[in-house]
Design an enzyme around this catalytic site. Structure first.
Site, mmCIF file in Angstrom:
data_model
loop_
_atom_site.group_PDB
_atom_site.id
_atom_site.type_symbol
_atom_site.label_atom_id
_atom_site.label_comp_id
_atom_site.label_asym_id
_atom_site.label_seq_id
_atom_site.Cartn_x
_atom_site.Cartn_y
_atom_site.Cartn_z
ATOM 1 C CG ASP A 1 36.362 43.864 38.053
ATOM 2 O OD1 ASP A 1 37.270 44.629 37.675
ATOM 3 O OD2 ASP A 1 35.886 43.880 39.199
ATOM 4 C CG LEU B 1 25.935 38.694 19.290
ATOM 5 C CD1 LEU B 1 25.259 37.997 20.467
ATOM 6 C CD2 LEU B 1 27.443 38.515 19.402
ATOM 7 C CG HIS C 1 42.573 48.326 30.537
ATOM 8 N ND1 HIS C 1 41.588 47.756 31.311
ATOM 9 C CD2 HIS C 1 43.088 49.350 31.271
ATOM 10 C CE1 HIS C 1 41.503 48.412 32.469
ATOM 11 N NE2 HIS C 1 42.405 49.374 32.466
ATOM 12 C CG ASN D 1 40.731 44.169 31.875
ATOM 13 O OD1 ASN D 1 40.410 42.989 31.860
ATOM 14 N ND2 ASN D 1 40.159 45.079 31.100
HETATM 15 C C1 IPE Z 1 38.478 46.161 33.737
HETATM 16 O O1 IPE Z 1 39.105 45.717 34.867
HETATM 17 C C2 IPE Z 1 37.358 47.141 33.969
HETATM 18 C C3 IPE Z 1 37.344 48.301 33.030
HETATM 19 C C4 IPE Z 1 37.675 48.236 31.791
HETATM 20 C C5 IPE Z 1 36.908 49.596 33.516
HETATM 21 P P1 IPE Z 1 39.745 46.633 36.009
HETATM 22 O O2 IPE Z 1 40.561 47.713 35.364
HETATM 23 O O3 IPE Z 1 38.684 47.091 36.939
HETATM 24 O O4 IPE Z 1 40.714 45.594 36.716
HETATM 25 P P2 IPE Z 1 41.060 45.474 38.264
HETATM 26 O O5 IPE Z 1 39.783 45.391 39.027
HETATM 27 O O6 IPE Z 1 41.878 46.666 38.629
HETATM 28 O O7 IPE Z 1 41.843 44.196 38.339
HETATM 29 MG MG MG Z 2 37.933 46.364 38.747
#
Ligand code: IPE
Ligand code: MG
Length: 234
Positions: free
Chosen positions: A2, A113, A19, A4
């Protein structure tokens, strides 16, 4: 994984930049887990709830997923990594389903892995699906549904042939499960960090592993019992 979006926001970049950077971190963390002889890694890439995001972001995430599968499958294979995608694939684009199948069969024999990528995954979906399958098998075998056990359901879950996770790491400051491996996390140690996923590096991983190493896992027993057992096996 979480954080990104916030990582990108802080840099005045579009969310997709976060992302993209997140995908690079995935590559790096897979390598670190191989090096640390961790045998199972499950990453939550896209939940059943993530379809609620703006359509453009969903499309970009799916494209990134496509790109990673095309680019990384061969490298994962050469590195001894078995790749599995868990989740409801029936809602994914047909070409993506083909890429998944190809990558899974290419890497099926690897054991260094096991990398499980959760895409369109939800813990409740997993439990509901497993329950239906277990019930169907039970009835087929002429058994009463009263005899349906936890083990019968566990045997039908997506990760039935993997051990339950020892450690859950959630980045980005939020402290919840968000419908990840709801069943499998019953005895997992949780580790939450403010670090955003795109900033998660070797040092951050070491901190999480160190925290895990300091925990005493009692599985319902007392601390004294656990110590006695540890002494007995020394
Ligand atoms: C990555 O972070 C989660 C996914 C790839 C779905 P977020 O996109 O949720 O990032 P924040 O929470 O908005 O910072
Ligand atoms: Mg998020």
């Amino acid at each position: 994984m979480d954080g990104n979006g916030r990582w990108a926001y802080r840099r005045h970049l579009p969310r997709v930049a976060g992302h993209r950077r997140g995908a690079e971190i995935v590559r790096e963390m897979v390598q670190r887990c191989v090096d640390a002889q961790i045998a199972h890694l499950t990453l939550f890439a896209f939940s059943t709830e993530n379809w609620r995001r703006p359509p453009l972001e969903v499309r970009l995430l799916m494209n990134l997923f496509r790109l990673m599968l095309r680019r990384e499958a061969k490298k994962l294979h050469d590195n001894g990594v078995r790749l599995r995608i868990i989740g409801d694939q029936s809602h994914l684009a047909a070409d993506l389903q083909t890429l998944i199948r190809d990558a899974e069969s290419l890497t099926a024999g690897n054991r260094r892995l096991t990398l499980n990528l959760a895409v369109n995954y939800g813990g409740r979906w997993d439990i509901a699906r497993a329950s239906k399958r277990a019930a169907a098998k039970c009835l087929q075998a002429g058994r009463s549904l009263d005899a349906l056990s936890e083990e019968d359901i566990a045997a039908e879950l997506c990760l039935a042939d993997s051990p339950e996770p020892d450690l859950l790491i959630r980045t980005g400051g939020e402290e919840r499960i968000s419908n990840f491996l709801v069943w499998q996390l019953a005895y997992t140690e949780f580790y939450f960090t403010e670090t955003l996923w795109p900033d998660f590096d070797g040092n951050a991983l070491d901190l999480a592993l160190k925290s895990f190493a300091q925990r005493q896992r009692r599985f319902g027993r007392t601390g004294d019992q656990v110590q006695e057992d540890a002494c007995a096996s020394d």
